[in-house]
Design a protein around this motif. Structure first.
Motif, mmCIF file in Angstrom:
data_model
loop_
_atom_site.group_PDB
_atom_site.id
_atom_site.type_symbol
_atom_site.label_atom_id
_atom_site.label_comp_id
_atom_site.label_asym_id
_atom_site.label_seq_id
_atom_site.Cartn_x
_atom_site.Cartn_y
_atom_site.Cartn_z
ATOM 1 N N GLY A 44 0.948 -1.498 -0.257
ATOM 2 C CA GLY A 44 0.144 -0.197 0.139
ATOM 3 C C GLY A 44 0.957 1.473 0.296
ATOM 4 N N VAL A 48 0.540 4.466 -3.057
ATOM 5 C CA VAL A 48 0.376 5.465 -2.647
ATOM 6 C C VAL A 48 1.563 6.288 -3.364
ATOM 7 N N ALA A 199 -15.544 0.881 1.018
ATOM 8 C CA ALA A 199 -14.180 1.277 0.833
ATOM 9 C C ALA A 199 -13.609 -0.102 0.155
ATOM 10 N N VAL A 202 -14.970 0.015 -3.258
ATOM 11 C CA VAL A 202 -15.181 0.805 -4.195
ATOM 12 C C VAL A 202 -13.311 1.318 -4.316
ATOM 13 N N THR A 203 -12.068 0.939 -3.640
ATOM 14 C CA THR A 203 -10.385 1.170 -3.776
ATOM 15 C C THR A 203 -10.439 -0.256 -4.600
ATOM 16 N N GLY A 207 -8.615 1.297 -8.057
ATOM 17 C CA GLY A 207 -6.766 0.323 -7.815
ATOM 18 C C GLY A 207 -6.990 -0.931 -8.559
ATOM 19 N N GLY A 260 -5.411 6.567 -9.108
ATOM 20 C CA GLY A 260 -5.980 4.806 -9.365
ATOM 21 C C GLY A 260 -5.477 4.225 -8.817
ATOM 22 N N LEU A 263 -5.512 5.014 -4.700
ATOM 23 C CA LEU A 263 -7.173 4.041 -4.024
ATOM 24 C C LEU A 263 -6.117 2.878 -3.904
ATOM 25 N N TYR A 264 -5.444 1.716 -5.207
ATOM 26 C CA TYR A 264 -4.923 0.923 -4.943
ATOM 27 C C TYR A 264 -4.138 0.326 -3.344
ATOM 28 N N VAL A 266 -4.561 2.369 -0.862
ATOM 29 C CA VAL A 266 -5.969 2.394 -0.121
ATOM 30 C C VAL A 266 -5.911 0.952 0.295
ATOM 31 N N TYR A 267 -6.692 0.565 -0.514
ATOM 32 C CA TYR A 267 -7.146 -0.824 -0.508
ATOM 33 C C TYR A 267 -6.276 -2.329 -0.497
#
Length: 279
Positions: A44, A48, A199, A202-203, A207, A260, A263-264, A266-267
């Motif tokens: 992660g 990020v 969450a 979506v991520t 992502g 994206g 967000l990946y 965050v996933y």
């Protein structure tokens, strides 16, 4: 009188089996599971940072938007060094986890091959970050160009590079499909809270799709390097993102992909808590 069978030293095969059993138990222990979950946190952090570097490129900045760029970003300040070594430990642990799954996993050959590939990828990321941590970092794009140039010098090198490129394109397509169809949900346990579940969805969708696009471009650049017989065309993730930037509406495209990738990341943070981590 002692039983000769009991007093005989263990055979080499027996010793190897015993060692393998010990290693298998160790990689399935709860402590090692927690270390492997740290690997998702590390992944992660990596995504990020690459996403933020992509944003910087979209805004006219410089630098490398790839693993080496992310590692260098952390290595440049004392607080970042702590995150850097967390990333090294996490990626190394996740590499060993996938290696154990490849060796002792289920009966599906494809799953074993995928785990072996992930073990190599996470080991490489851990190595890149560790090198940056000790001041011996190397530019990932330059390493990719050098690798491509070396292969192009051999008769079968071009065929191998095309095969590598097509495999990476296929992996990118798999990521896009996995994101768009929400197949990644199968990897997760169900959160008790609806907002966390939302969450994750979506991520994960955004992502996986963004990462798939980048991987597909990385693979396409390998093929382009062969077609044009020009190693400089193959520059890894940084080259793929800069290729996006060179397209019409490039800054907007790159900014969207950067978002994206964030967000990946965050996933992956959420996944560290909800991944099934099969034994």
């Amino acid at each position: 009188m002692a039983d000769p069978a009991r007093s005989a030293p263990p055979s080499a095969a027996g010793t190897l089996r015993s060692g393998a059993d010990t290693a298998r138990r160790a990689t399935r222990s709860e402590m090692f599971r927690r270390l492997a979950r740290l690997g998702h946190v590390a992944n992660g952090i990596l995504h990020v940072l690459i996403g933020l570097l992509a944003f910087d490129l979209a805004r006219g900045g410089g630098g490398d938007a790839d693993q080496s760029g992310a590692a260098g970003l952390l290595a440049d300040n004392p607080a970042g060094l702590v995150l850097l070594w967390i990333t090294v430990a996490g990626c190394a642990s996740l590499s060993v986890w996938h290696l154990a799954a490849a060796v002792w996993g289920g009966d599906e050959t494809l799953d074993r091959v995928k785990d072996a590939g992930k073990a190599v990828v996470f080991a490489a990321v851990a190595s890149t970050f560790a090198a940056a941590g000790v001041g011996a970092g190397r530019d990932s794009g330059e390493a990719t160009r050098s690798f491509t140039a070396t292969l192009l010098e051999h008769p079968a090198g071009a065929t191998l590079l095309v095969a590598i490129g097509l495999v990476i394109v296929g992996i990118g397509g798999h990521h896009i499909h996995k994101g768009m169809t929400r197949r990644f949900v199968k990897d997760l346990t169900s959160p008790s809270r609806e907002d966390v579940s939302r969450a994750l969805t979506v991520t994960g969708v955004v992502g996986y799709t963004a990462k798939g696009i980048v991987l597909a471009l990385v693979g396409a650049l390998f093929v382009l390097a062969v077609v044009q017989h020009d190693p400089s065309q193959s520059t890894g993730m940084d080259g793929a993102l800069k290729t996006l930037l060179a397209q019409p509406f490039g800054p907007w495209l790159l900014g969207a992909v950067g978002l994206g990738l964030v967000l990946y990341g965050v996933y992956e943070f959420l996944r560290s808590r909800y991944d099934r981590m099969p034994g």
